[in-house]
Design an enzyme around this catalytic site. Structure first.
Site, short mmCIF file in Angstrom:
data_model
loop_
_atom_site.label_atom_id
_atom_site.label_comp_id
_atom_site.label_asym_id
_atom_site.label_seq_id
_atom_site.Cartn_x
_atom_site.Cartn_y
_atom_site.Cartn_z
N ASP A 1 2.45 -0.15 11.57
CA ASP A 1 2.46 -1.47 12.21
C ASP A 1 3.73 -2.28 11.94
O ASP A 1 3.69 -3.51 11.91
CB ASP A 1 1.22 -2.28 11.78
CG ASP A 1 1.20 -2.52 10.28
OD1 ASP A 1 1.99 -1.88 9.54
OD2 ASP A 1 0.39 -3.34 9.82
N ALA B 1 -12.49 11.53 20.11
CA ALA B 1 -13.57 10.53 19.97
C ALA B 1 -13.98 9.98 21.34
O ALA B 1 -13.16 9.90 22.25
CB ALA B 1 -13.10 9.39 19.08
N ARG C 1 -5.76 -2.79 9.03
CA ARG C 1 -6.23 -4.17 8.93
C ARG C 1 -5.91 -4.96 10.20
O ARG C 1 -6.77 -5.61 10.76
CB ARG C 1 -5.52 -4.83 7.74
CG ARG C 1 -6.41 -5.61 6.87
CD ARG C 1 -5.67 -6.18 5.71
NE ARG C 1 -4.35 -5.59 5.50
CZ ARG C 1 -3.76 -5.49 4.33
NH1 ARG C 1 -4.37 -5.91 3.26
NH2 ARG C 1 -2.54 -4.98 4.22
N THR D 1 4.32 2.80 5.49
CA THR D 1 2.91 2.37 5.48
C THR D 1 2.13 3.31 6.39
O THR D 1 2.65 3.73 7.43
CB THR D 1 2.74 0.92 5.97
OG1 THR D 1 1.35 0.71 6.29
CG2 THR D 1 3.54 0.61 7.22
N ASP E 1 4.67 -4.51 5.99
CA ASP E 1 5.12 -5.84 6.44
C ASP E 1 5.30 -6.83 5.29
O ASP E 1 6.25 -7.62 5.29
CB ASP E 1 4.20 -6.40 7.53
CG ASP E 1 2.74 -6.38 7.15
OD1 ASP E 1 2.39 -5.78 6.11
OD2 ASP E 1 1.92 -6.95 7.90
N GLY F 1 0.84 -1.20 0.00
CA GLY F 1 0.00 0.00 0.00
C GLY F 1 0.87 1.24 0.00
O GLY F 1 1.79 1.35 0.81
N ASP G 1 -0.21 2.41 8.18
CA ASP G 1 -0.73 1.64 9.32
C ASP G 1 0.10 1.75 10.60
O ASP G 1 -0.37 1.39 11.67
CB ASP G 1 -0.84 0.16 8.94
CG ASP G 1 -1.95 -0.10 7.95
OD1 ASP G 1 -2.71 0.83 7.65
OD2 ASP G 1 -2.05 -1.25 7.47
N ALA H 1 15.56 10.63 -1.06
CA ALA H 1 16.69 10.57 -0.14
C ALA H 1 17.65 9.45 -0.54
O ALA H 1 18.88 9.62 -0.52
CB ALA H 1 16.18 10.35 1.29
N ARG I 1 0.87 -5.13 -5.21
CA ARG I 1 0.91 -6.30 -4.32
C ARG I 1 1.26 -7.46 -5.26
O ARG I 1 0.66 -7.59 -6.32
CB ARG I 1 -0.44 -6.50 -3.64
CG ARG I 1 -0.88 -5.23 -2.85
CD ARG I 1 -1.66 -5.57 -1.62
NE ARG I 1 -2.22 -4.39 -0.98
CZ ARG I 1 -1.69 -3.79 0.09
NH1 ARG I 1 -0.57 -4.25 0.62
NH2 ARG I 1 -2.27 -2.74 0.63
#
Ligand code: F6P
Length: 319
Positions: free
Chosen positions: A129, A186, A171, A125, A103, A11, A127, A22, A72
């Site tokens: 993660d 929130a 995800r 990413t 990942d 993604g 995410d 860079a 992907r």
């Protein structure tokens, strides 16, 4: 190292272009040639590889997406795909590769590393993660995009005295939901790292209503369930009619924030430094504002840690 390659995969994330810039400029600064691999691992297998000059990466630092494009690539998970990729690297005399991605991209870099080819992973990413780094390239920009959306939704939520459910990306990780939830004020955050407790959500919503709250914002990470599924559950348990906003892929676009541009520039340059020092098989990251690097195989085995202090704080401040 006389010639290195760079690719972006998985993604896309805002700031990937700044990282590519860079890598290219740092390598050229040190007298090393750079080849761009287009379309991620798919382009590596197909030989979609072209030389990049300092000027090739001009005027891209502020642009979202990735000029190298991304994909992907299930084929790269196969032995044949990996062998084909190594053949292409050999054919183009590329001595080391910088892989910018999430990942899945790291797993690809790990596979090449295990076959003896020097790769360095750069975490890109939205995410956030990736193990071995507190922040990934693109996370800050995505977060700001989400906050902008929450602020706008809050205006209409308060005018109509409504409860809104906002579904954000993530995800397997709740970082976007968590950080956006805290900075967007929130009432409730639903993340994959903590099993959803509908009873306590109901309690919070009811308590808020009782003390005169006229609107509520619930953020749900897509990895837990869709916003619409959650809306049905809330309706069933509380009778509250909600409105749902799914932010979707807009979270991946846009001009990177200054924070992401700086992070991307630092990490991209660090990856080149490692390759020039003949240190392949590494993953770069940032911890307490210091650049770090790990064995890529080891890094992949580390768990991604949600910031529990931020999670606790978000709960305390949303009473
Ligand atoms: O990994 C980044 C990410 O944006 C996730 O948050 C999301 O679940 C996924 O990619 C969507 O992937 P795709 O664009 O391939 O549908």
């Amino acid at each position: 190292m006389k010639r290195i390659g760079v690719l972006t995969s998985g993604g896309d994330a805002p700031g990937m272009n700044a990282a590519v810039r860079a890598v290219v400029r740092k390598a050229i600064y040190h007298g090393v040639e750079v080849y761009g691999v287009y379309q991620g691992y798919q382009g590596l297998i197909n030989g979609n590889i072209h030389q990049l000059e300092a000027g090739s990466v001009g005027d891209i630092i502020h642009r979202g997406g990735t000029i190298l494009r991304s994909a992907r690539c299930p084929e790269f998970k196969t032995q044949e795909g990996q062998q084909q990729a190594l053949k292409q690297l050999d054919k183009h005399n590329i001595d080391g590769l910088v892989v910018i991605g999430g990942d899945g991209s790291y797993r690809g870099a790990k596979a090449l590393t295990e076959r003896g080819y020097p790769c360095v992973g750069v975490p890109g990413t939205i995410d956030n993660d990736i193990p071995g780094t507190e922040f990934t390239i693109g996370f800050d920009t995505a977060l700001n995009t989400v906050i902008d959306a929450i602020d706008k939704i809050r205006d209409t939520a308060s005018s109509h005295e409504r409860t809104f459910i906002i579904e954000v990306m993530g995800r397997d990780a709740g970082d976007i939901a968590l950080w956006a939830g805290l900075s967007g004020g929130a009432e409730t955050i639903v993340i994959p790292e903590d099993p959803i407790d509908m009873e306590s959500m109901k309690e919070r919503l009811m308590k808020g209503l009782k003390r005169g709250k006229r609107h509520s914002i619930i953020i749900v990470a897509e990895g837990v369930m869709s916003g619409n599924e959650l809306a049905d559950k809330v309706k069933e348990m509380t009778g509250i009619e909600t409105r749902v906003s799914v932010l979707g892929h807009m979270q991946r676009g846009g001009s990177p924030t200054a924070r992401d541009r700086v992070l991307a520039s630092r990490l991209g340059a660090k990856a080149v430094e490692l390759l020039l020092a003949n240190k392949g098989g590494r993953a770069v990251g940032i911890e307490r504002n210091e650049l770090v690097d790990y064995d890529i195989i080891e890094a992949l085995s580390l768990p991604h840690k949600l910031d529990l202090d931020i999670y606790q704080l978000s709960k305390e401040l949303s009473i």
